[in-house]
Scaffold this active site. Structure first.
Site, PDB file in Angstrom:
ATOM      1  N   LYS A 123       0.860  -1.183   0.000  1.00 30.00           N
ATOM      2  CA  LYS A 123       0.000   0.000   0.000  1.00 30.00           C
ATOM      3  C   LYS A 123       0.899   1.236   0.000  1.00 30.00           C
ATOM      4  O   LYS A 123       1.684   1.452   0.920  1.00 30.00           O
ATOM      5  CB  LYS A 123      -0.901   0.004   1.232  1.00 30.00           C
ATOM      6  CG  LYS A 123      -1.773   1.251   1.311  1.00 30.00           C
ATOM      7  CD  LYS A 123      -2.787   1.178   2.424  1.00 30.00           C
ATOM      8  CE  LYS A 123      -3.622   2.445   2.457  1.00 30.00           C
ATOM      9  NZ  LYS A 123      -4.608   2.428   3.539  1.00 30.00           N
ATOM     10  N   TYR A 139     -14.604   0.962  -7.640  1.00 33.08           N
ATOM     11  CA  TYR A 139     -15.853   1.722  -7.512  1.00 33.08           C
ATOM     12  C   TYR A 139     -16.660   1.624  -8.809  1.00 33.08           C
ATOM     13  O   TYR A 139     -17.823   2.007  -8.846  1.00 33.08           O
ATOM     14  CB  TYR A 139     -15.554   3.185  -7.168  1.00 33.08           C
ATOM     15  CG  TYR A 139     -14.801   3.309  -5.851  1.00 33.08           C
ATOM     16  CD1 TYR A 139     -15.482   3.275  -4.638  1.00 33.08           C
ATOM     17  CD2 TYR A 139     -13.408   3.403  -5.817  1.00 33.08           C
ATOM     18  CE1 TYR A 139     -14.794   3.354  -3.430  1.00 33.08           C
ATOM     19  CE2 TYR A 139     -12.708   3.480  -4.626  1.00 33.08           C
ATOM     20  CZ  TYR A 139     -13.413   3.449  -3.428  1.00 33.08           C
ATOM     21  OH  TYR A 139     -12.731   3.502  -2.243  1.00 33.08           O
ATOM     22  N   LYS A 185      -2.013  -1.469  -4.008  1.00 36.79           N
ATOM     23  CA  LYS A 185      -2.905  -0.317  -3.974  1.00 36.79           C
ATOM     24  C   LYS A 185      -2.102   0.963  -4.046  1.00 36.79           C
ATOM     25  O   LYS A 185      -1.155   1.090  -3.276  1.00 36.79           O
ATOM     26  CB  LYS A 185      -3.687  -0.396  -2.661  1.00 36.79           C
ATOM     27  CG  LYS A 185      -4.556   0.777  -2.358  1.00 36.79           C
ATOM     28  CD  LYS A 185      -5.140   0.611  -0.991  1.00 36.79           C
ATOM     29  CE  LYS A 185      -5.944   1.860  -0.688  1.00 36.79           C
ATOM     30  NZ  LYS A 185      -6.387   1.919   0.651  1.00 36.79           N
ATOM     31  N   ARG A 192     -10.679   9.960   1.475  1.00 38.57           N
ATOM     32  CA  ARG A 192     -10.579  10.684   2.752  1.00 38.57           C
ATOM     33  C   ARG A 192     -11.684  11.729   2.866  1.00 38.57           C
ATOM     34  O   ARG A 192     -12.144  12.024   3.964  1.00 38.57           O
ATOM     35  CB  ARG A 192      -9.186  11.301   2.908  1.00 38.57           C
ATOM     36  CG  ARG A 192      -8.117  10.217   3.042  1.00 38.57           C
ATOM     37  CD  ARG A 192      -6.709  10.779   3.170  1.00 38.57           C
ATOM     38  NE  ARG A 192      -5.717   9.708   3.049  1.00 38.57           N
ATOM     39  CZ  ARG A 192      -4.424   9.902   2.880  1.00 38.57           C
ATOM     40  NH1 ARG A 192      -3.934  11.147   2.824  1.00 38.57           N
ATOM     41  NH2 ARG A 192      -3.588   8.867   2.777  1.00 38.57           N
TER      42      ARG A 192
HETATM   43  C1  PBG Z   1      -7.101   3.774   5.239  1.00 36.73           C
HETATM   44  C2  PBG Z   1      -7.567   3.471   3.868  1.00 36.73           C
HETATM   45  C3  PBG Z   1      -7.438   4.324   2.784  1.00 36.73           C
HETATM   46  C4  PBG Z   1      -8.043   3.708   1.697  1.00 36.73           C
HETATM   47  C5  PBG Z   1      -8.517   2.476   2.121  1.00 36.73           C
HETATM   48  N1  PBG Z   1      -8.213   2.325   3.476  1.00 36.73           N
HETATM   49  C6  PBG Z   1      -6.900   5.709   2.694  1.00 36.73           C
HETATM   50  C7  PBG Z   1      -5.678   6.066   3.400  1.00 36.73           C
HETATM   51  O1  PBG Z   1      -4.773   5.265   3.606  1.00 36.73           O
HETATM   52  O2  PBG Z   1      -5.611   7.229   3.789  1.00 36.73           O
HETATM   53  C8  PBG Z   1      -8.128   4.346   0.352  1.00 36.73           C
HETATM   54  C9  PBG Z   1      -9.065   3.769  -0.630  1.00 36.73           C
HETATM   55  C10 PBG Z   1      -9.379   4.653  -1.764  1.00 36.73           C
HETATM   56  O3  PBG Z   1      -8.755   5.708  -1.993  1.00 36.73           O
HETATM   57  O4  PBG Z   1     -10.307   4.302  -2.502  1.00 36.73           O
HETATM   58  N2  PBG Z   1      -6.958   2.772   6.141  1.00 36.73           N
END
Ligand code: PBG
Length: 323
Positions: free
Chosen positions: A194, A312, A247, A204
């Site tokens: 990630k 999505y 991701k 967010r």
């Molecule tokens: C946080 C989390 C995030 C996403 C999934 N889980 C955002 C982050 O790390 O700030 C992002 C998913 C997306 O952007 O669609 N635990």
């Protein structure tokens, strides 16, 4: 000229015959943002077509997806600020609306696969995935909270948990906690590679979960690195992960291909919020063909080696091709 590659592209039937990559709805996971109010339905301004839904809307959404063959859902809670604190205690509160929604969804659709999010940020007044002390994100102290949250989600009936926090050692720690609580069948889909990406912005917004101070670079990975992804993958595999995730997706196709080559676990790619919004915004302006771009992005992610895609666009895609 003996070799004319164009011969294999000369009709739709021939192109269909030589096509290498397909996306079946069973390979797609649809993300759903869950709100507290049962009848809530608020569109997320930076993600047109995506809503924060109360349980009533969640059940309708699941039904609509199941009709076109999508059976797996990854759910995130949109927690009101008043329920957030520095230790994310609401994440395992028995009254938690998210946990109740998971139970309701599972009893309404027992054949579905419900995947949760394990991280502190939706519940943290600091907006970080781990405990914050004097500006530092604590690792080992966070694991305890993640384990409590995980057991609560398993108790609620989740099929698979998705640790998205990037703390060291969390897969093994959570696996042990689940096994001790007799949740041996609950799977772990590890957000393994990630990246600290700017493409999470719209997510967010959806959860109002942006960090209050600093950024996530001491736990999420540097976009410049791929060796680190292999290291994370090895660790998560050894700690008992059932799936490995990369991701974002489209900007990290090389990482998807690398992980697919080194691991026998199913590889999941998360086409994140910013990837959705980017295509959507250009589509709305008429700068890109939205549906064609959506399909090309999903195909590319699958071609790179992703077995499963979180998107999505999952519902829209499945409705178009499998409806
Ligand atoms: C946080 C989390 C995030 C996403 C999934 N889980 C955002 C982050 O790390 O700030 C992002 C998913 C997306 O952007 O669609 N635990």
């Amino acid at each position: 000229m003996r070799n004319r590659p164009r011969r294999n592209r000369s009709s739709s039937a021939i192109r269909g015959m030589v096509r290498e990559t397909f996306i079946h709805p069973s390979k797609l996971i649809y993300p759903i943002f869950i709100a507290q109010e049962r009848s809530a339905r608020e569109e997320i301004p930076s993600m047109p077509g995506i809503y924060r839904l109360g349980i009533e809307g969640v059940l309708e959404e699941i039904q609509a997806c199941m009709q076109v063959g999508i059976q797996s859902f990854i759910v995130f809670p949109a927690v009101p600020d008043s329920l957030k604190d520095p230790v994310a205690s609401y994440s395992y509160d028995p009254d938690n609306f998210y946990l109740k929604a998971i139970s309701e969804a599972k009893s309404a659709f027992p054949q579905s696969c419900i995947i949760t999010d394990v991280a502190m940020d939706p519940y943290s007044s600091d907006g970080h995935d781990g405990l914050v002390q004097a500006g530092e994100i604590l690792n080992d102290e966070t694991l305890e909270i993640l384990a409590k949250m995980s057991v609560a989600q398993a108790q609620a009936g989740a099929d698979v948990l998705g640790p998205s926090d990037m703390m060291d050692g969390r897969i093994g720690y959570i696996r042990d906690a689940l096994d001790q609580a007799e949740f041996k069948k609950v799977g772990l889909m590890s957000y393994c590679a990630k990246y600290a990406s700017s493409f999470y912005g719209p997510f967010r917004d959806a959860l109002e979960s942006a960090p209050k101070e600093g950024d996530k670079k001491t736990y999420q990975m540097d976009p410049a690195n791929s060796g680190e992804a292999l290291r994370e993958a090895e660790l998560d595999e050894a700690e008992g992960a059932d799936y490995l995730m990369v991701k974002p997706a489209l900007l990290y196709l090389d990482v998807i291909a690398l992980l697919k080559e080194m691991s026998n676990l199913p590889i999941v790619a998360y086409q994140v919020s910013g990837e959705y919004s980017m295509i959507h915004a250009a589509g709305q302006r008429g700068w890109l063909d939205l549906e064609a771009s959506m399909e090309e992005a999903l195909l590319s992610i699958r071609r790179a080696g992703a077995d499963i895609i979180i998107s999505y666009y999952a519902k829209k895609f499945a409705q178009k091709y499998w409806g």
